[in-house]
Scaffold this motif. Structure first.
Motif, PDB file in Angstrom:
ATOM      1  N   GLY A 266       0.767  -1.247   0.000  1.00  0.00           N
ATOM      2  CA  GLY A 266       0.000   0.000   0.000  1.00  0.00           C
ATOM      3  C   GLY A 266       0.794   1.291   0.000  1.00  0.00           C
ATOM      4  N   PRO A 267       1.915   1.393   0.736  1.00  0.00           N
ATOM      5  CA  PRO A 267       2.633   2.680   0.775  1.00  0.00           C
ATOM      6  C   PRO A 267       3.179   3.157  -0.565  1.00  0.00           C
ATOM      7  CG  PRO A 267       3.238   1.338   2.671  1.00  0.00           C
ATOM      8  CD  PRO A 267       2.414   0.459   1.765  1.00  0.00           C
ATOM      9  N   VAL A 268       3.301   2.267  -1.556  1.00  0.00           N
ATOM     10  CA  VAL A 268       3.897   2.678  -2.831  1.00  0.00           C
ATOM     11  C   VAL A 268       2.979   2.449  -4.031  1.00  0.00           C
ATOM     12  CG1 VAL A 268       6.252   2.312  -2.010  1.00  0.00           C
ATOM     13  CG2 VAL A 268       5.047   0.423  -3.098  1.00  0.00           C
ATOM     14  N   VAL A 269       1.734   2.114  -3.798  1.00  0.00           N
ATOM     15  CA  VAL A 269       0.806   1.797  -4.896  1.00  0.00           C
ATOM     16  C   VAL A 269      -0.209   2.911  -5.082  1.00  0.00           C
ATOM     17  CG1 VAL A 269      -1.048   0.236  -5.620  1.00  0.00           C
ATOM     18  CG2 VAL A 269       1.062  -0.698  -4.668  1.00  0.00           C
ATOM     19  N   ASN A 270      -0.361   3.375  -6.319  1.00  0.00           N
ATOM     20  CA  ASN A 270      -1.332   4.419  -6.633  1.00  0.00           C
ATOM     21  C   ASN A 270      -2.712   3.812  -6.833  1.00  0.00           C
ATOM     22  OD1 ASN A 270       1.446   5.380  -8.105  1.00  0.00           O
ATOM     23  ND2 ASN A 270       0.340   7.088  -7.203  1.00  0.00           N
ATOM     24  N   GLY A 294      -0.781  -4.418  -5.507  1.00  0.00           N
ATOM     25  CA  GLY A 294      -0.350  -3.521  -6.579  1.00  0.00           C
ATOM     26  C   GLY A 294      -1.022  -3.716  -7.907  1.00  0.00           C
ATOM     27  N   CYS A 295      -2.281  -4.154  -7.932  1.00  0.00           N
ATOM     28  CA  CYS A 295      -2.900  -4.545  -9.203  1.00  0.00           C
ATOM     29  C   CYS A 295      -3.196  -3.379 -10.130  1.00  0.00           C
ATOM     30  CB  CYS A 295      -4.160  -5.362  -8.947  1.00  0.00           C
ATOM     31  SG  CYS A 295      -5.596  -4.394  -8.450  1.00  0.00           S
ATOM     32  N   THR A 296      -3.095  -2.126  -9.663  1.00  0.00           N
ATOM     33  CA  THR A 296      -3.332  -0.982 -10.546  1.00  0.00           C
ATOM     34  C   THR A 296      -2.045  -0.463 -11.176  1.00  0.00           C
ATOM     35  OG1 THR A 296      -3.077   0.560  -8.695  1.00  0.00           O
ATOM     36  CG2 THR A 296      -5.317  -0.205  -9.185  1.00  0.00           C
ATOM     37  N   MET A 297      -0.921  -1.087 -10.874  1.00  0.00           N
ATOM     38  CA  MET A 297       0.376  -0.521 -11.248  1.00  0.00           C
ATOM     39  C   MET A 297       0.937  -1.098 -12.545  1.00  0.00           C
ATOM     40  SD  MET A 297       0.862   1.672  -8.870  1.00  0.00           S
ATOM     41  CE  MET A 297       2.606   2.059  -8.741  1.00  0.00           C
ATOM     42  N   PRO A 298       1.729  -0.301 -13.271  1.00  0.00           N
ATOM     43  CA  PRO A 298       2.341  -0.787 -14.515  1.00  0.00           C
ATOM     44  C   PRO A 298       3.247  -1.994 -14.301  1.00  0.00           C
ATOM     45  CG  PRO A 298       2.443   1.603 -14.424  1.00  0.00           C
ATOM     46  CD  PRO A 298       1.954   1.146 -13.084  1.00  0.00           C
ATOM     47  N   ASP A 302       4.724  -8.712 -11.840  1.00  0.00           N
ATOM     48  CA  ASP A 302       6.112  -9.119 -11.589  1.00  0.00           C
ATOM     49  C   ASP A 302       6.759  -8.363 -10.436  1.00  0.00           C
ATOM     50  OD1 ASP A 302       6.924 -10.835 -14.288  1.00  0.00           O
ATOM     51  OD2 ASP A 302       5.424  -9.299 -14.652  1.00  0.00           O
ATOM     52  N   ALA A 303       6.563  -7.040 -10.399  1.00  0.00           N
ATOM     53  CA  ALA A 303       7.249  -6.228  -9.400  1.00  0.00           C
ATOM     54  C   ALA A 303       6.740  -6.485  -7.985  1.00  0.00           C
ATOM     55  CB  ALA A 303       7.099  -4.744  -9.744  1.00  0.00           C
ATOM     56  N   PHE A 304       5.610  -7.166  -7.849  1.00  0.00           N
ATOM     57  CA  PHE A 304       4.995  -7.354  -6.528  1.00  0.00           C
ATOM     58  C   PHE A 304       4.987  -8.812  -6.072  1.00  0.00           C
ATOM     59  CE2 PHE A 304       3.270  -3.657  -8.658  1.00  0.00           C
ATOM     60  CZ  PHE A 304       3.484  -2.674  -7.712  1.00  0.00           C
TER      61      PHE A 304
END
Length: 362
Positions: A266-270, A294-298, A302-304
């Protein structure tokens, strides 16, 4: 302002924004034949502010009449009956229209001549399947606006993760990040796995008001997301954020405390889901005990990954906040105990001890 012979003096007339002509009617062509689960189509039917029914019934003041074509909601018989408006748009018989793409875009070039990844209808002359890429190549340049619905369509999502054989990508990767529609708009990305219903409908309504000539283009960030929806992090809107500040972390998923140490990003996900909820303001991942993956992130997924593991920066950040949080928590506990006591002059004795002093009276 002066008046001369019944006409206005232009030199002294207050300046006004130039009115822009809009459309009275517009069509939405929604293609969900990208690599997807159709979850975005299902999700947006849960919207209530406004509901899709309000949109298509013309109950929202100031919007053009909307003709929506989406296979989940279509009353057509399917097949060629359903494909008719899409084919008409190819012939230039439907304009203006908004093209909505759901699902990630496969790289058809890597298997050219050897099958296809996903298709949408057949070629009337040859009977061969028409690929999603074929439709995008022909419809996107004609569209007044292009909207990518869901993380798969915006950034590739699950199907585009490392090791996939499809070469999947997001719509902006396919059309180009500098793509501009007939309406002068870049691709409008509304990520989410699936889309948060109100986020999508709110964005679509803004685009429609712009089409009507009564609103400016929707403001987008560098990843083409609506700024007002994705400008803050999950953490900034999370009910559990205060526990982080106090270094009070959950150790299992039954705890109401901050879940960073059990896998929350949560602290880094828009994303605005903790503040907005999911349906009618209720739900949303951290609100119901789920971690943010992080499902809204580009960079998703992979990054999560691996999910449920503490994020790489979680150990350091929680270690740094621990002494501060422990001190603040202790001080707040003391203050809480003080303010949880009633004043000493709350009593039923015959003497007034509140400190009342009438010295100011004459």
């Amino acid at each position: 302002m002066t008046i001369d012979s019944g006409t206005h003096d232009v030199a002294t007339e207050p300046s006004r924004a130039e009115a822009r002509e809009g459309f009275d009617e517009i069509t939405i062509l929604w293609i969900s034949e990208g690599m997807s689960c159709d979850g975005d189509s299902v999700s947006f039917t849960a919207a209530g502010q406004p509901a899709i029914e309000d949109l298509v019934l013309g109950l929202i003041p100031g919007l053009p009449k909307v003709n929506l074509h989406n296979k989940v909601l279509s009353p057509s018989l399917g097949g060629e009956d359903f494909l008719a408006p899409y084919r008409a748009a190819l012939r230039g018989e439907i304009a203006p229209f908004i093209l909505v793409i759901e699902g990630s875009i496969p790289n058809q070039k890597i298997i050219e001549g050897d099958g296809y990844w996903t298709s949408f209808g057949n070629d009337p002359e040859t009977g061969e399947p028409l690929t999603l890429n074929w439709w995008i190549d022909r419809l996107a340049p004609k569209a007044w606006a292009v909207v990518a619905a869901g993380t798969c369509a915006t950034y590739g999502g699950i199907h585009a993760m490392a090791g996939n054989p499809t070469g999947c990508m997001g719509l902006a990767d396919y059309l180009g990040w500098d793509f501009t529609s007939q309406g002068g708009l870049p691709i409008v990305n509304v990520p989410g796995c699936p889309i948060q219903p109100e986020n999508f409908m709110e964005t679509l309504v803004w685009v429609l008001y712009h089409a009507a000539g009564s609103a400016p283009p929707p403001p987008l960030d560098q990843m083409l997301r609506p700024q007002w929806l994705f400008g803050k992090t999950v953490h900034e809107g999370c009910d559990r954020a205060a526990y982080y500040e106090q270094a009070d972390f959950a150790r299992d998923y039954n705890s109401p405390k901050c879940q960073v140490k059990v896998g929350c990003w949560g602290p880094v996900v828009n994303c605005n889901v903790p503040k907005r909820g999911w349906m009618a303001g209720i739900g949303g991942c951290p609100n119901v005990g789920g971690i943010c993956i992080g499902c809204t992130m580009p960079g998703f997924p992979d990054a999560f990954m691996p999910f449920m593991d503490e994020p790489p920066g979680g150990s350091f950040s929680t270690l740094m906040v621990k002494p501060y949080g422990a001190f603040v928590r202790r001080m707040r506990g003391i203050t809480n105990a003080v303010v949880n006591r009633e004043p000493k002059w709350h009593h039923n004795k015959p003497v007034l001890t509140s400190g009342y002093d009438p010295h100011w009276r004459p």
